[in-house]
Design a protein around this motif. Structure first.
Motif, PDB file in Angstrom:
ATOM      1  N   GLY A  16       0.802  -1.210   0.000  1.00 40.37           N
ATOM      2  CA  GLY A  16       0.000   0.000   0.000  1.00 40.37           C
ATOM      3  C   GLY A  16       0.839   1.266   0.000  1.00 40.37           C
ATOM      4  O   GLY A  16       2.070   1.222  -0.094  1.00 40.37           O
ATOM      5  N   SER A  17       0.147   2.397   0.122  1.00 38.96           N
ATOM      6  CA  SER A  17       0.798   3.705   0.063  1.00 38.96           C
ATOM      7  C   SER A  17       0.341   4.588   1.215  1.00 38.96           C
ATOM      8  O   SER A  17      -0.773   4.432   1.726  1.00 38.96           O
ATOM      9  N   ARG A  19       1.002   8.954   2.441  1.00 42.01           N
ATOM     10  CA  ARG A  19       1.645  10.250   2.175  1.00 42.01           C
ATOM     11  C   ARG A  19       1.792  10.982   3.494  1.00 42.01           C
ATOM     12  O   ARG A  19       0.792  11.329   4.131  1.00 42.01           O
ATOM     13  N   ARG A  70      10.580   3.981  -4.632  1.00 42.92           N
ATOM     14  CA  ARG A  70       9.342   3.754  -3.875  1.00 42.92           C
ATOM     15  C   ARG A  70       8.867   5.014  -3.165  1.00 42.92           C
ATOM     16  O   ARG A  70       7.669   5.247  -3.045  1.00 42.92           O
ATOM     17  N   THR A  72       8.989   9.306  -2.579  1.00 40.74           N
ATOM     18  CA  THR A  72       9.231  10.579  -3.245  1.00 40.74           C
ATOM     19  C   THR A  72       9.071  11.708  -2.246  1.00 40.74           C
ATOM     20  O   THR A  72       8.027  11.827  -1.599  1.00 40.74           O
ATOM     21  N   GLN A  85       5.867  10.854  -0.103  1.00 42.59           N
ATOM     22  CA  GLN A  85       4.953   9.878  -0.697  1.00 42.59           C
ATOM     23  C   GLN A  85       5.638   8.523  -0.646  1.00 42.59           C
ATOM     24  O   GLN A  85       6.734   8.361  -1.187  1.00 42.59           O
ATOM     25  N   ASN A  87       5.235   4.560  -1.518  1.00 43.29           N
ATOM     26  CA  ASN A  87       4.511   3.542  -2.280  1.00 43.29           C
ATOM     27  C   ASN A  87       5.149   2.173  -2.089  1.00 43.29           C
ATOM     28  O   ASN A  87       6.294   2.071  -1.652  1.00 43.29           O
ATOM     29  N   THR A  88       4.404   1.150  -2.436  1.00 43.86           N
ATOM     30  CA  THR A  88       4.893  -0.228  -2.338  1.00 43.86           C
ATOM     31  C   THR A  88       5.533  -0.478  -0.972  1.00 43.86           C
ATOM     32  O   THR A  88       6.665  -0.947  -0.858  1.00 43.86           O
ATOM     33  N   LEU A  89       4.785  -0.151   0.047  1.00 49.74           N
ATOM     34  CA  LEU A  89       5.318  -0.265   1.400  1.00 49.74           C
ATOM     35  C   LEU A  89       5.531  -1.718   1.788  1.00 49.74           C
ATOM     36  O   LEU A  89       4.787  -2.615   1.374  1.00 49.74           O
TER      37      LEU A  89
END
Length: 124
Positions: A16-17, A19, A70, A72, A85, A87-89
């Protein structure tokens, strides 16, 4: 003096992601836009670890190897906010995440101001 407050942490499944945000409040003679901003993290029983840093202008960024592609980092100087940010945790990303203001370096000792941290938990 610069006061930093992180938000956006939480519980997420692997893949999941999230922010993260870090909002700055300026005190006398300090300016958010004059600082490089970094993100660090600390897992239980481990040392604080560099995640990413962005220059004062936002033109330059640098990431720890395990975060490249992954995560940012970005910033909005008008809103005095820096973002991460993610992603792909992965479960190994579980940690308390801190933002910090300082120089464009990976050494946490070179940062002047720190937030209180926000917990990120990634379940498998």
């Amino acid at each position: 003096q610069l006061q930093l407050v992180e938000s956006g942490g939480g519980l997420v499944q692997a893949g999941g992601s999230l922010r993260l945000s870090c909002a700055a409040s300026e005190r006398t003679f300090t300016t958010f836009s004059s600082y490089a901003m970094g993100w660090f993290r600390q897992a239980p029983g481990k040392e604080r670890e560099f995640v990413a840093v962005i220059s004062w202008s936002g033109d330059n960024t640098y990431y720890a190897d395990s975060m490249k592609g992954r995560f940012t980092i970005s910033r909005d100087n008008a809103k005095k906010t820096v973002f991460l940010q993610m992603n792909t945790l992965k479960p190994e990303d579980t940690a308390v995440y801190y933002c910090a203001a300082g120089t464009f370096r990976v050494d946490p000792a070179l940062y002047d101001y720190w937030g209180q941290g926000t917990q990120v938990t990634v379940s498998s």
